[in-house]
Design a protein around this motif. Structure first.
Motif, PDB file in Angstrom:
ATOM      1  N   GLN A 199      -4.123  -5.048  -2.084  1.00 26.43           N
ATOM      2  CA  GLN A 199      -2.828  -5.153  -2.757  1.00 26.43           C
ATOM      3  C   GLN A 199      -2.929  -5.886  -4.092  1.00 26.43           C
ATOM      4  O   GLN A 199      -3.502  -6.978  -4.171  1.00 26.43           O
ATOM      5  N   PHE A 200      -2.331  -5.292  -5.123  1.00 24.98           N
ATOM      6  CA  PHE A 200      -2.137  -5.967  -6.401  1.00 24.98           C
ATOM      7  C   PHE A 200      -0.666  -6.373  -6.459  1.00 24.98           C
ATOM      8  O   PHE A 200       0.216  -5.559  -6.164  1.00 24.98           O
ATOM      9  N   ASN A 201      -0.403  -7.614  -6.847  1.00 27.06           N
ATOM     10  CA  ASN A 201       0.966  -8.140  -6.824  1.00 27.06           C
ATOM     11  C   ASN A 201       1.571  -8.038  -5.423  1.00 27.06           C
ATOM     12  O   ASN A 201       2.615  -7.397  -5.236  1.00 27.06           O
ATOM     13  N   PRO A 202       0.927  -8.645  -4.423  1.00 28.18           N
ATOM     14  CA  PRO A 202       1.386  -8.458  -3.032  1.00 28.18           C
ATOM     15  C   PRO A 202       2.839  -8.879  -2.788  1.00 28.18           C
ATOM     16  O   PRO A 202       3.461  -8.398  -1.856  1.00 28.18           O
ATOM     17  N   GLU A 203       3.367  -9.751  -3.648  1.00 27.60           N
ATOM     18  CA  GLU A 203       4.737 -10.246  -3.427  1.00 27.60           C
ATOM     19  C   GLU A 203       5.813  -9.314  -3.986  1.00 27.60           C
ATOM     20  O   GLU A 203       6.990  -9.450  -3.650  1.00 27.60           O
ATOM     21  N   ALA A 204       5.446  -8.349  -4.819  1.00 29.41           N
ATOM     22  CA  ALA A 204       6.445  -7.453  -5.415  1.00 29.41           C
ATOM     23  C   ALA A 204       7.038  -6.534  -4.353  1.00 29.41           C
ATOM     24  O   ALA A 204       6.340  -6.050  -3.467  1.00 29.41           O
ATOM     25  N   SER A 205       8.343  -6.303  -4.443  1.00 25.57           N
ATOM     26  CA  SER A 205       8.954  -5.476  -3.404  1.00 25.57           C
ATOM     27  C   SER A 205       8.888  -3.981  -3.746  1.00 25.57           C
ATOM     28  O   SER A 205       8.813  -3.138  -2.855  1.00 25.57           O
ATOM     29  N   PHE A 260      -3.014   3.616  10.412  1.00 28.33           N
ATOM     30  CA  PHE A 260      -2.388   2.789   9.367  1.00 28.33           C
ATOM     31  C   PHE A 260      -0.867   2.948   9.397  1.00 28.33           C
ATOM     32  O   PHE A 260      -0.108   1.978   9.321  1.00 28.33           O
ATOM     33  N   ALA A 261      -0.412   4.197   9.503  1.00 23.76           N
ATOM     34  CA  ALA A 261       1.031   4.460   9.485  1.00 23.76           C
ATOM     35  C   ALA A 261       1.721   3.862  10.708  1.00 23.76           C
ATOM     36  O   ALA A 261       2.853   3.377  10.626  1.00 23.76           O
ATOM     37  N   GLU A 262       1.023   3.887  11.849  1.00 25.53           N
ATOM     38  CA  GLU A 262       1.629   3.349  13.081  1.00 25.53           C
ATOM     39  C   GLU A 262       1.452   1.848  13.209  1.00 25.53           C
ATOM     40  O   GLU A 262       2.149   1.200  13.992  1.00 25.53           O
ATOM     41  N   ASN A 263       0.502   1.292  12.451  1.00 27.50           N
ATOM     42  CA  ASN A 263       0.208  -0.154  12.512  1.00 27.50           C
ATOM     43  C   ASN A 263       0.118  -0.732  11.103  1.00 27.50           C
ATOM     44  O   ASN A 263      -0.968  -1.067  10.633  1.00 27.50           O
ATOM     45  N   PRO A 264       1.262  -0.809  10.399  1.00 26.31           N
ATOM     46  CA  PRO A 264       1.201  -1.281   9.010  1.00 26.31           C
ATOM     47  C   PRO A 264       0.545  -2.661   8.925  1.00 26.31           C
ATOM     48  O   PRO A 264       0.817  -3.532   9.767  1.00 26.31           O
ATOM     49  N   PRO A 265      -0.340  -2.847   7.932  1.00 26.79           N
ATOM     50  CA  PRO A 265      -1.108  -4.089   7.822  1.00 26.79           C
ATOM     51  C   PRO A 265      -0.264  -5.293   7.419  1.00 26.79           C
ATOM     52  O   PRO A 265      -0.669  -6.430   7.653  1.00 26.79           O
ATOM     53  N   VAL A 266       0.892  -5.033   6.797  1.00 22.02           N
ATOM     54  CA  VAL A 266       1.824  -6.130   6.531  1.00 22.02           C
ATOM     55  C   VAL A 266       3.164  -5.739   7.124  1.00 22.02           C
ATOM     56  O   VAL A 266       3.547  -4.576   7.093  1.00 22.02           O
ATOM     57  N   SER A 267       3.880  -6.735   7.688  1.00 22.17           N
ATOM     58  CA  SER A 267       5.098  -6.378   8.410  1.00 22.17           C
ATOM     59  C   SER A 267       6.164  -5.863   7.449  1.00 22.17           C
ATOM     60  O   SER A 267       6.303  -6.357   6.329  1.00 22.17           O
ATOM     61  N   GLY A 268       6.862  -4.827   7.880  1.00 23.52           N
ATOM     62  CA  GLY A 268       7.907  -4.225   7.062  1.00 23.52           C
ATOM     63  C   GLY A 268       7.370  -3.464   5.864  1.00 23.52           C
ATOM     64  O   GLY A 268       8.092  -3.222   4.898  1.00 23.52           O
ATOM     65  N   TYR A 269       6.102  -3.071   5.926  1.00 25.05           N
ATOM     66  CA  TYR A 269       5.492  -2.387   4.772  1.00 25.05           C
ATOM     67  C   TYR A 269       6.228  -1.080   4.470  1.00 25.05           C
ATOM     68  O   TYR A 269       6.324  -0.199   5.316  1.00 25.05           O
ATOM     69  N   ALA A 270       6.763  -0.966   3.247  1.00 22.90           N
ATOM     70  CA  ALA A 270       7.531   0.229   2.879  1.00 22.90           C
ATOM     71  C   ALA A 270       7.392   0.527   1.389  1.00 22.90           C
ATOM     72  O   ALA A 270       8.296   0.258   0.606  1.00 22.90           O
ATOM     73  N   PRO A 271       6.251   1.096   0.989  1.00 23.34           N
ATOM     74  CA  PRO A 271       6.116   1.463  -0.422  1.00 23.34           C
ATOM     75  C   PRO A 271       7.137   2.540  -0.765  1.00 23.34           C
ATOM     76  O   PRO A 271       7.562   3.300   0.107  1.00 23.34           O
ATOM     77  N   ARG A 272       7.523   2.577  -2.029  1.00 22.34           N
ATOM     78  CA  ARG A 272       8.500   3.548  -2.491  1.00 22.34           C
ATOM     79  C   ARG A 272       7.945   4.976  -2.400  1.00 22.34           C
ATOM     80  O   ARG A 272       8.657   5.933  -2.110  1.00 22.34           O
TER      81      ARG A 272
END
Ligand code: AHN
Ligand code: ZN
Length: 325
Positions: free
Chosen positions: A111-117, A200-212
């Protein structure tokens, strides 16, 4: 004079059409200066560097799960991503293939800029197919493939993008995913492909992971390729598909990127689309002959890799990133 006027007007219209600033015309009529958007938007991508990343992967040997080449290449990929400043998470599930084989796999997520939503996900599979079952020589069909194009090409382009992001950070979030166990599949069994991405899709590496949105690169290094739009991509992300293909034609790659839907493939993007992430697959396809002729053969090696193709795909992707992230 009339022709010149029309020509200049044509340029102005084209530039206006892509939102660029232009200063056209000179007092003596001898030169035309234009400041394109390109000059101000700082898009840089090295095809030489991408090529080197492809070649380095192939040097490990076929990256088939459960082999030493696979383990070593996985270590190298994770450390490269990390060296470019990404926050890297590896997922290492044991997955059971269609033939019962237990695969020691590794999805590598940076992740680059991991804090960006607001985020985009870029992905490519890094594993190699264990069998060259499309090889013209039946004696070679149980050999593994080098996967220079089928695997390493997309990863090579993404590593070069990571290097560019280290030079100039994105203003939003950019994630890069190297997926495993894409290619241990068998004809007629949809579930057998893309196992790493399904995990990966069933077990997102960060909780609530939702890229646009997400962009998948698959077989993006061949010679004289053709990248028509892909059916499931167009259904899931028509806006993103349109934006990428119009950048392609803006940059002079219209014949390589025909703006028509001409393929429909089972690939990593299906897993993400089913998980609710709009995803586009950039994949070589020829309406008459299908994939690249080296596909799933022992000839999918460095001899089939074109720097120009890697550069075209990388430049298009990088342009989209710099404009939107
Ligand atoms: C099928 O062969 C059904 N889909 C192609 C997905 C793939 C394999 N991409 C690279 N290798
Ligand atoms: Zn394959």
């Amino acid at each position: 004079m009339k022709e010149i006027t029309c020509f200049l007007a044509g340029i102005a219209v084209l530039l206006a059409g892509c939102g660029a600033k232009a200063s056209v015309g000179a007092s003596d009529g001898s030169s035309v200066e234009s400041v394109s958007e390109e000059a101000t938007e700082n898009v840089s991508f090295s095809a030489d560097s991408a090529y080197m990343y492809v070649s380095r992967q192939v040097e490990f040997g076929p990256r088939v799960p459960n082999t030493q080449a696979h383990r070593q290449a996985g270590e190298w990929l994770a450390s490269k991503l990390e060296s470019y400043g990404a926050k890297v998470i590896s997922q290492t599930p044991t997955l059971t293939a269609f033939d019962g084989t237990k695969l020691q796999t590794r999805n590598i997520f940076g992740q680059f800029n991991p804090e960006a939503s607001e985020r985009i996900l870029l992905l490519a599979h890094w594993d190699c197919r264990p069998w060259a079952d499309q090889d013209p020589d039946p004696a070679k069909r149980k050999m593994p493939v080098d996967g220079a194009n089928d695997g390493a090409s997309g990863v090579g382009v993404l590593l070069e993008i990571a290097r560019q992001l280290a030079e100039q950070a994105p203003s939003k979030g950019v994630d890069i995913l190297f997926t495993d166990a894409e290619d241990w599949g068998t004809d007629g069994n949809e579930e057998s492909w893309a196992m790493g991405t399904r995990y990966f899709a069933e077990n997102p590496p960060v909780s609530g992971y939702a890229p646009r949105e997400a962009i998948l690169l698959d077989m993006v290094g061949g010679e004289n390729p053709r990248f028509p739009k892909e059916y499931f991509s167009e259904k899931s992300a028509p806006g993103l598909n349109g934006a990428l293909w119009s950048i392609a034609s803006e940059k002079g790659y219209a014949s390589m990127f025909p703006e028509r839907v001409e393929s429909a493939v089972t690939d990593d993007h299906i897993q993400l689309i089913e998980a609710g992430i709009p995803t586009v697959d950039i994949i070589e396809y020829h309406p008459q002959s299908g994939f690249n002729s080296r596909w799933h053969t022992t000839s999918d090696n460095m001899e089939g890799i074109s720097k120009e193709t890697l550069g075209a795909v990388g430049h298009i992707l990088m342009t989209y990133l710099r404009r939107n992230y």
